[in-house]
Write an enzyme that holds these catalytic residues in place. Structure first.
Site, PDB file in Angstrom:
ATOM      1  N   LYS A 152       0.811  -1.204   0.000  1.00 60.95           N
ATOM      2  CA  LYS A 152       0.000   0.000   0.000  1.00 60.95           C
ATOM      3  C   LYS A 152       0.855   1.269   0.000  1.00 60.95           C
ATOM      4  O   LYS A 152       0.356   2.362  -0.195  1.00 60.95           O
ATOM      5  CB  LYS A 152      -0.864   0.051   1.274  1.00 60.95           C
ATOM      6  N   GLY A 153       2.162   1.122   0.267  1.00 61.56           N
ATOM      7  CA  GLY A 153       3.003   2.291   0.575  1.00 61.56           C
ATOM      8  C   GLY A 153       3.041   3.389  -0.469  1.00 61.56           C
ATOM      9  O   GLY A 153       3.251   4.550  -0.141  1.00 61.56           O
ATOM     10  N   GLU A 156       7.412   3.015  -6.965  1.00 63.52           N
ATOM     11  CA  GLU A 156       7.667   2.449  -5.639  1.00 63.52           C
ATOM     12  C   GLU A 156       7.768   3.558  -4.588  1.00 63.52           C
ATOM     13  O   GLU A 156       8.182   4.681  -4.896  1.00 63.52           O
ATOM     14  CB  GLU A 156       8.983   1.657  -5.660  1.00 63.52           C
ATOM     15  N   ASP A 191      15.083   0.002  -0.363  1.00 63.47           N
ATOM     16  CA  ASP A 191      16.015  -0.148   0.749  1.00 63.47           C
ATOM     17  C   ASP A 191      17.077  -1.158   0.284  1.00 63.47           C
ATOM     18  O   ASP A 191      18.022  -0.800  -0.408  1.00 63.47           O
ATOM     19  CB  ASP A 191      15.159  -0.636   1.925  1.00 63.47           C
ATOM     20  N   VAL A 211      11.529   5.542   8.056  1.00 61.01           N
ATOM     21  CA  VAL A 211      10.648   6.695   7.849  1.00 61.01           C
ATOM     22  C   VAL A 211       9.187   6.266   7.750  1.00 61.01           C
ATOM     23  O   VAL A 211       8.898   5.123   7.368  1.00 61.01           O
ATOM     24  CB  VAL A 211      11.047   7.488   6.577  1.00 61.01           C
ATOM     25  N   ASP A 226       4.228   3.148   6.459  1.00 57.46           N
ATOM     26  CA  ASP A 226       3.682   2.832   7.786  1.00 57.46           C
ATOM     27  C   ASP A 226       4.720   2.299   8.756  1.00 57.46           C
ATOM     28  O   ASP A 226       5.826   1.907   8.369  1.00 57.46           O
ATOM     29  CB  ASP A 226       2.605   1.753   7.649  1.00 57.46           C
TER      30      ASP A 226
END
Ligand code: 5GP
Length: 177
Positions: free
Chosen positions: A43-44, A99, A103, A153, A159
């Protein structure tokens, strides 16, 4: 012991919107008349793809993928299960993967490997936040919103345990130590 919670604002709402406007201009210039499909991973990236697609003038299609961890498979393998696949076919289409944050890069590398055999005409990556410190695989990132230092973050879709997604800015998050 550090207290858990939202820390300093790292990227304000105004900075996010300004940079998204710049990325939209670059995408407009590169994809004029190409009618790309923008794919985002739930969901980000949902605010990012919503704001980015509204800032773009070129007609686009929008689709979503959802992934979940495979039971019994460690997160650091990057192997994930596609729990919601695309609704649209990407064969012979120009695809832009949108995206939230990269990371280690393992998740996106796995998704790109899954999409490539579907024969898109082109496949590029647009990421809002790039945290290069922990990168394990090289990825073809064409558009980057911001490079960030190696901190956890939250906000603007990101989240911590499903909280803080609604914050309109990106903030550092201190986990309990
Ligand atoms: P990677 O496979 O590149 O290590 O991880 C990518 C995914 O991990 C991102 O799409 C995001 O869901 C999650 N992630 C990585 N870093 C952060 C972070 O700093 N904050 C949040 N909220 N999620 C992160």
């Amino acid at each position: 012991m550090k207290r858990q919670g939202v820390g300093e604002v790292m990227i304000s709402e105004a900075e996010l919107q300004k940079r998204i406007g710049e990325l939209a201009k670059e995408i407009d210039a590169d994809y004029k008349d190409k009618h790309p499909i923008m794919i985002s991973v739930l969901k980000g990236a949902f605010y990012f793809v919503a704001d980015l697609t509204r800032a773009i003038s070129t007609p686009v299609n929008i689709d979503f993928l959802a992934i979940s961890q495979m039971p019994g498979v460690s997160r650091d393998t990057g192997i994930v299960r596609i729990s919601k696949d695309l609704d649209l076919s990407i064969a012979e289409r120009h695809v832009i993967m949108v995206e939230d944050i990269i990371d280690t890069g393992l998740t996106l590398a796995y998704i790109l490997q899954n999409l490539a055999p579907r024969r898109p005409k082109s496949l590029n990556v647009c990421v809002l936040l790039d945290n290069p410190a922990r990168r394990l695989v090289e990825l073809p990132i064409k558009y980057t919103g911001f490079h960030i230092p190696d901190r956890y973050v939250v906000g603007y879709g990101l989240d911590y345990k499903e909280e803080y997604r609604h914050l309109p800015y990106i903030a550092a998050f201190e986990k309990d130590e």
